[in-house]
Scaffold this motif. Structure first.
Motif, PDB file in Angstrom:
ATOM      1  N   ALA A   4      35.268  32.594  53.537  1.00 59.99           N
ATOM      2  CA  ALA A   4      35.272  33.703  54.492  1.00 59.99           C
ATOM      3  C   ALA A   4      35.985  34.872  53.812  1.00 59.99           C
ATOM      4  CB  ALA A   4      35.986  33.302  55.771  1.00 59.99           C
ATOM      5  N   LYS A   5      35.289  35.985  53.664  1.00 55.55           N
ATOM      6  CA  LYS A   5      35.853  37.111  52.920  1.00 55.55           C
ATOM      7  C   LYS A   5      35.853  38.387  53.757  1.00 55.55           C
ATOM      8  CE  LYS A   5      34.424  35.290  48.403  1.00 55.55           C
ATOM      9  NZ  LYS A   5      33.606  35.532  47.193  1.00 55.55           N
ATOM     10  N   HIS A   6      36.984  39.080  53.686  1.00 56.51           N
ATOM     11  CA  HIS A   6      37.133  40.401  54.307  1.00 56.51           C
ATOM     12  C   HIS A   6      36.762  40.371  55.802  1.00 56.51           C
ATOM     13  CE1 HIS A   6      37.766  41.842  50.262  1.00 56.51           C
ATOM     14  NE2 HIS A   6      36.599  41.364  49.898  1.00 56.51           N
ATOM     15  N   ILE A   7      37.431  39.466  56.523  1.00 58.87           N
ATOM     16  CA  ILE A   7      37.181  39.317  57.956  1.00 58.87           C
ATOM     17  C   ILE A   7      38.159  40.198  58.739  1.00 58.87           C
ATOM     18  CG2 ILE A   7      37.023  37.710  59.891  1.00 58.87           C
ATOM     19  CD1 ILE A   7      35.025  37.128  57.652  1.00 58.87           C
ATOM     20  N   SER A   8      37.625  41.139  59.491  1.00 65.62           N
ATOM     21  CA  SER A   8      38.431  41.974  60.377  1.00 65.62           C
ATOM     22  C   SER A   8      37.862  41.855  61.782  1.00 65.62           C
ATOM     23  CB  SER A   8      38.399  43.439  59.929  1.00 65.62           C
ATOM     24  OG  SER A   8      38.985  43.591  58.649  1.00 65.62           O
ATOM     25  N   LYS A   9      38.730  42.062  62.765  1.00 64.84           N
ATOM     26  CA  LYS A   9      38.275  42.001  64.148  1.00 64.84           C
ATOM     27  C   LYS A   9      39.163  42.880  65.018  1.00 64.84           C
ATOM     28  CE  LYS A   9      35.766  40.463  67.611  1.00 64.84           C
ATOM     29  NZ  LYS A   9      34.314  40.716  67.691  1.00 64.84           N
ATOM     30  N   SER A  10      38.511  43.748  65.770  1.00 68.18           N
ATOM     31  CA  SER A  10      39.228  44.601  66.714  1.00 68.18           C
ATOM     32  C   SER A  10      38.570  44.509  68.074  1.00 68.18           C
ATOM     33  CB  SER A  10      39.224  46.058  66.241  1.00 68.18           C
ATOM     34  OG  SER A  10      39.924  46.196  65.027  1.00 68.18           O
ATOM     35  N   TYR A  11      39.388  44.593  69.107  1.00 69.42           N
ATOM     36  CA  TYR A  11      38.907  44.698  70.475  1.00 69.42           C
ATOM     37  C   TYR A  11      39.412  46.045  70.997  1.00 69.42           C
ATOM     38  CZ  TYR A  11      38.209  39.651  69.998  1.00 69.42           C
ATOM     39  OH  TYR A  11      37.818  38.390  69.565  1.00 69.42           O
ATOM     40  N   GLY A  12      38.543  47.046  70.969  1.00 66.44           N
ATOM     41  CA  GLY A  12      38.983  48.393  71.328  1.00 66.44           C
ATOM     42  C   GLY A  12      40.020  48.886  70.336  1.00 66.44           C
ATOM     43  N   ASP A  13      41.191  49.250  70.827  1.00 67.50           N
ATOM     44  CA  ASP A  13      42.261  49.744  69.960  1.00 67.50           C
ATOM     45  C   ASP A  13      43.123  48.618  69.388  1.00 67.50           C
ATOM     46  OD1 ASP A  13      41.478  52.364  70.439  1.00 67.50           O
ATOM     47  OD2 ASP A  13      42.815  52.569  72.178  1.00 67.50           O
ATOM     48  N   LEU A  14      42.877  47.393  69.831  1.00 67.55           N
ATOM     49  CA  LEU A  14      43.694  46.261  69.381  1.00 67.55           C
ATOM     50  C   LEU A  14      43.061  45.607  68.149  1.00 67.55           C
ATOM     51  CD1 LEU A  14      46.040  44.258  69.830  1.00 67.55           C
ATOM     52  CD2 LEU A  14      44.481  42.938  71.288  1.00 67.55           C
ATOM     53  N   THR A  15      43.752  45.656  67.017  1.00 66.48           N
ATOM     54  CA  THR A  15      43.284  45.012  65.797  1.00 66.48           C
ATOM     55  C   THR A  15      43.890  43.619  65.722  1.00 66.48           C
ATOM     56  OG1 THR A  15      43.097  47.125  64.650  1.00 66.48           O
ATOM     57  CG2 THR A  15      43.189  45.154  63.287  1.00 66.48           C
ATOM     58  N   SER A  21      40.841  36.836  54.177  1.00 64.69           N
ATOM     59  CA  SER A  21      39.935  36.004  53.380  1.00 64.69           C
ATOM     60  C   SER A  21      40.490  34.585  53.310  1.00 64.69           C
ATOM     61  CB  SER A  21      39.776  36.570  51.970  1.00 64.69           C
ATOM     62  OG  SER A  21      39.113  37.827  52.009  1.00 64.69           O
ATOM     63  N   LEU A  22      39.578  33.610  53.283  1.00 61.59           N
ATOM     64  CA  LEU A  22      39.984  32.199  53.277  1.00 61.59           C
ATOM     65  C   LEU A  22      38.953  31.374  52.513  1.00 61.59           C
ATOM     66  CD1 LEU A  22      41.743  29.817  54.374  1.00 61.59           C
ATOM     67  CD2 LEU A  22      40.253  29.802  56.393  1.00 61.59           C
ATOM     68  N   SER A  54      34.232  42.271  63.059  1.00 62.25           N
ATOM     69  CA  SER A  54      33.906  43.697  63.155  1.00 62.25           C
ATOM     70  C   SER A  54      33.069  44.093  61.942  1.00 62.25           C
ATOM     71  CB  SER A  54      35.188  44.527  63.199  1.00 62.25           C
ATOM     72  OG  SER A  54      35.931  44.216  64.371  1.00 62.25           O
ATOM     73  N   THR A  55      32.218  45.087  62.112  1.00 60.25           N
ATOM     74  CA  THR A  55      31.275  45.480  61.065  1.00 60.25           C
ATOM     75  C   THR A  55      32.005  45.948  59.808  1.00 60.25           C
ATOM     76  OG1 THR A  55      29.716  46.171  62.756  1.00 60.25           O
ATOM     77  CG2 THR A  55      29.317  46.962  60.527  1.00 60.25           C
ATOM     78  N   ASN A  56      31.637  45.329  58.701  1.00 59.08           N
ATOM     79  CA  ASN A  56      32.218  45.656  57.401  1.00 59.08           C
ATOM     80  C   ASN A  56      31.238  45.173  56.336  1.00 59.08           C
ATOM     81  OD1 ASN A  56      33.625  45.755  54.972  1.00 59.08           O
ATOM     82  ND2 ASN A  56      35.560  45.050  55.852  1.00 59.08           N
ATOM     83  N   THR A  57      30.802  46.063  55.471  1.00 58.94           N
ATOM     84  CA  THR A  57      29.786  45.690  54.477  1.00 58.94           C
ATOM     85  C   THR A  57      30.292  44.638  53.495  1.00 58.94           C
ATOM     86  OG1 THR A  57      30.475  47.592  53.154  1.00 58.94           O
ATOM     87  CG2 THR A  57      28.549  47.890  54.582  1.00 58.94           C
ATOM     88  N   ASP A  58      31.622  44.498  53.358  1.00 60.16           N
ATOM     89  CA  ASP A  58      32.179  43.515  52.423  1.00 60.16           C
ATOM     90  C   ASP A  58      32.342  42.129  53.054  1.00 60.16           C
ATOM     91  OD1 ASP A  58      32.466  45.421  50.400  1.00 60.16           O
ATOM     92  OD2 ASP A  58      34.440  46.038  51.125  1.00 60.16           O
ATOM     93  N   THR A  59      32.152  42.029  54.369  1.00 58.91           N
ATOM     94  CA  THR A  59      32.367  40.765  55.074  1.00 58.91           C
ATOM     95  C   THR A  59      31.309  39.738  54.719  1.00 58.91           C
ATOM     96  OG1 THR A  59      33.419  41.868  56.942  1.00 58.91           O
ATOM     97  CG2 THR A  59      32.526  39.676  57.349  1.00 58.91           C
ATOM     98  N   SER A  60      31.751  38.504  54.457  1.00 59.42           N
ATOM     99  CA  SER A  60      30.797  37.407  54.234  1.00 59.42           C
ATOM    100  C   SER A  60      31.423  36.096  54.695  1.00 59.42           C
ATOM    101  CB  SER A  60      30.401  37.301  52.756  1.00 59.42           C
ATOM    102  OG  SER A  60      31.510  36.921  51.959  1.00 59.42           O
TER     103      SER A  60
END
Length: 221
Positions: A4-15, A21-22, A54-60
């Motif tokens: 799992a690479k470059h995983i980000s997640k936000s809910y509105g203003d809360l990141t 990465s794992l 969350s959308t990120n082109t580096d996420t896999s």
């Protein structure tokens, strides 16, 4: 096994997750610890395809050689059913069904025949010391027995990966210890890979590797 690479997640203003990465090897037991709200469960749900990053082109996200970020929803559901087993703090057994029927449900979803599903379910329940509980409903089982039924349900489709979220958080000390030992027996017997989110120090320290998450990212202890 799990990448799992470059995983980000936000809910509105809360990141909740910040570019996490794992990497987990096949047959490895990895524990993830950290304070409540650190993002541990969110990461587990994203790896398990129950949530999306969350959308990120580096996420896999890759499991067992399959890129999950390329799959559509229907394909994801099929992959999740066949390749990932989930164990939650609250067993989430269906109260109207027996232990045997609860274990068989994921197999039925995978279009396994009734006879084959029941044969596999009985083998698992026997392995978990529940051969005398096939026809008992959840309210007739102890907390430890209910959680072992949930473990059997997670294993029914022979998944490569088991994701466990606070699996012993609702158990008494003795039942929790038995469950912890069981995880390593499963790995040794069936070759499963496990990622376990837990607040239980004993379980966390038993893992091959312990990772600590704080404020949405892994930290070095």
């Amino acid at each position: 096994m799990v990448s799992a690479k470059h995983i980000s997640k936000s809910y509105g203003d809360l990141t909740v997750l910040k570019n996490v990465s794992l990497e987990v090897k096949k047959g490895e037991v990895v524990s993830i610890v950290g304070p409540s709200g650190a993002g541990k469960t969110t990461l587990l749900q994203i790896i398990g395809t129950l949530d999306t990053p969350s959308t990120n082109t580096d996420t896999s996200i890759t499991i067992n050689g399959t890129s999950l970020t390329a799959l559509k929803q229907k394909e994801l559901s099929k992959f999740r059913n066949k390749h990932i087993g989930f164990i939650f703090q609250f067993h989430q057994l269906l109260p109207e069904f027996t232990a045997l029927e609860n274990v068989c449900i994921p197999a039925y979803i995978a279009k396994t025949s009734k006879s084959e599903a029941e044969k596999r379910a009985k083998e698992l329940l026997d392995f978990l010391g529940l051969s005398h509980r096939y026809n008992h409903k959840p309210n007739e089982l102890s907390g430890g027995e209910q959680q072992r039924v949930a473990v059997a349900r997670a294993l029914i489709n022979k998944p490569a990966l088991i994701l466990a979220d606070e699996p012993s958080g609702n158990l008494d000390t003795e039942s929790a210890e038995h469950l912890h030992e069981l995880f390593f027996k499963l790995r040794d017997t069936f070759g499963q890979t496990l990622i376990i989110v837990t607040h239980n120090k004993e379980l966390a320290n038993m893992a091959d590797r312990k990772l600590t998450m704080v404020d949405g990212t892994f930290v070095t202890e």
